[in-house]
Design a protein around this motif. Structure first.
Motif, PDB file in Angstrom:
ATOM      1  N   UNK A 110      30.125  13.595  -3.568  1.00 37.17           N
ATOM      2  CA  UNK A 110      30.508  13.007  -4.857  1.00 37.17           C
ATOM      3  C   UNK A 110      29.674  13.715  -5.875  1.00 37.17           C
ATOM      4  N   UNK A 111      30.206  14.215  -7.073  1.00 36.70           N
ATOM      5  CA  UNK A 111      29.263  14.937  -8.029  1.00 36.70           C
ATOM      6  C   UNK A 111      29.911  13.848  -9.213  1.00 36.70           C
ATOM      7  N   UNK A 112      28.886  13.057  -9.853  1.00 30.20           N
ATOM      8  CA  UNK A 112      29.323  12.162 -10.797  1.00 30.20           C
ATOM      9  C   UNK A 112      29.543  12.953 -12.267  1.00 30.20           C
ATOM     10  N   UNK A 115      26.552  11.137 -15.417  1.00 28.99           N
ATOM     11  CA  UNK A 115      25.701  10.360 -14.822  1.00 28.99           C
ATOM     12  C   UNK A 115      24.937   9.618 -15.903  1.00 28.99           C
ATOM     13  N   UNK A 116      24.626   8.587 -15.909  1.00 28.71           N
ATOM     14  CA  UNK A 116      23.550   7.810 -16.753  1.00 28.71           C
ATOM     15  C   UNK A 116      24.489   7.253 -17.919  1.00 28.71           C
ATOM     16  N   UNK A 117      25.845   7.511 -17.876  1.00 23.69           N
ATOM     17  CA  UNK A 117      26.987   6.970 -18.693  1.00 23.69           C
ATOM     18  C   UNK A 117      26.702   5.509 -19.171  1.00 23.69           C
ATOM     19  N   UNK A 127      30.436   1.429 -14.627  1.00 23.28           N
ATOM     20  CA  UNK A 127      30.467   2.413 -15.521  1.00 23.28           C
ATOM     21  C   UNK A 127      31.664   2.591 -16.369  1.00 23.28           C
ATOM     22  N   UNK A 128      31.231   2.821 -17.753  1.00 23.73           N
ATOM     23  CA  UNK A 128      32.586   2.711 -18.751  1.00 23.73           C
ATOM     24  C   UNK A 128      33.750   3.665 -17.962  1.00 23.73           C
ATOM     25  N   UNK A 129      33.152   4.522 -17.488  1.00 21.31           N
ATOM     26  CA  UNK A 129      34.079   5.856 -17.294  1.00 21.31           C
ATOM     27  C   UNK A 129      34.606   5.464 -15.556  1.00 21.31           C
ATOM     28  N   UNK A 133      34.224  11.244 -11.162  1.00 20.85           N
ATOM     29  CA  UNK A 133      33.323  12.297 -10.165  1.00 20.85           C
ATOM     30  C   UNK A 133      34.257  13.333  -9.725  1.00 20.85           C
ATOM     31  N   UNK A 134      33.561  14.527  -9.541  1.00 21.88           N
ATOM     32  CA  UNK A 134      34.431  15.363  -8.878  1.00 21.88           C
ATOM     33  C   UNK A 134      33.880  15.091  -7.183  1.00 21.88           C
ATOM     34  N   UNK A 135      35.029  15.250  -6.462  1.00 23.43           N
ATOM     35  CA  UNK A 135      34.912  15.160  -4.961  1.00 23.43           C
ATOM     36  C   UNK A 135      35.048  16.589  -4.102  1.00 23.43           C
TER      37      UNK A 135
END
Ligand code: HEM
Length: 149
Positions: A110-112, A115-117, A127-129, A133-135
């Motif tokens: 998983x690539x957020x 990050x840190x949002x 997290x607000x979003x 993430x990209x899978x």
């Protein structure tokens, strides 16, 4: 595997799918000097139970390791309710989540995206979003049978 079980419990504690548990008073009842009259309906607010700092140190932190030696009072962890109406699917649900996560984490990365949002706190902390993430599928691993098996 032992750690994954703690991750699941910590996820249930922080982001409990059942935000409350309904009950009805069958008789007049006194709880901490509050009278709940017969017939009144009550919601057990699981979020408040799971974020109680008297039970969970730094309750807003996501800390799977808190389950290493956590000694719980009855009624302080209620993802599946409690008592005679406790969820009969609890073990099945936990096992399904466990197996899914095991294979998902072994085979995907998983690539957020942010990050840190920002974090929002209602109706629960996230997290607000929603952790957009990209899978990414990893190369086939030894953990899954190949198609020819
Ligand atoms: C993450 C998954 C699940 C969660 C968080 C969950 C949570 C809950 C909660 C909080 C209750 C109310 C318990 C109470 O009043 O004390 C409940 C009841 C119930 N759940 Fe689940 N549940 C899950 C999955 C399942 C599954 C997979 C099944 C069936 C295969 C299931 C079947 C039921 C049934 C039949 C009740 C009503 C029990 C009764 O009123 O006697 N649940 N669940």
């Amino acid at each position: 595997m032992e750690y994954l079980s703690k991750v699941i419990d910590e996820t249930f504690r922080n982001f409990n799918p059942a935000f409350s548990i309904p009950r009805m008073a069958l008789d007049d009842i006194n709880i901490n000097d509050y009278i709940i009259p017969k017939g009144w309906k009550v919601l057990v607010w699981t979020r408040a139970v799971h974020l109680d700092p008297e039970t969970y140190v730094n309750p807003k932190d996501f800390l799977p390791s808190r389950w290493d030696n956590q000694k719980l009072k009855a009624g302080s962890f209620l993802p599946f309710g409690a008592g005679s109406r406790i969820c009969p699917g609890a073990d099945f649900a936990r096992l399904t989540i466990f197996i899914f996560l095991h294979y998902f984490l072994l085979n995907y990365k998983l690539e957020q995206i942010n990050p840190g949002g920002p974090i929002v706190y209602l109706p629960y902390q996230r997290r607000a979003d929603n952790c957009l993430a990209n899978i990414i599928k990893l190369q086939p691993s030894l953990h899954l049978p190949s198609p020819s098996c």
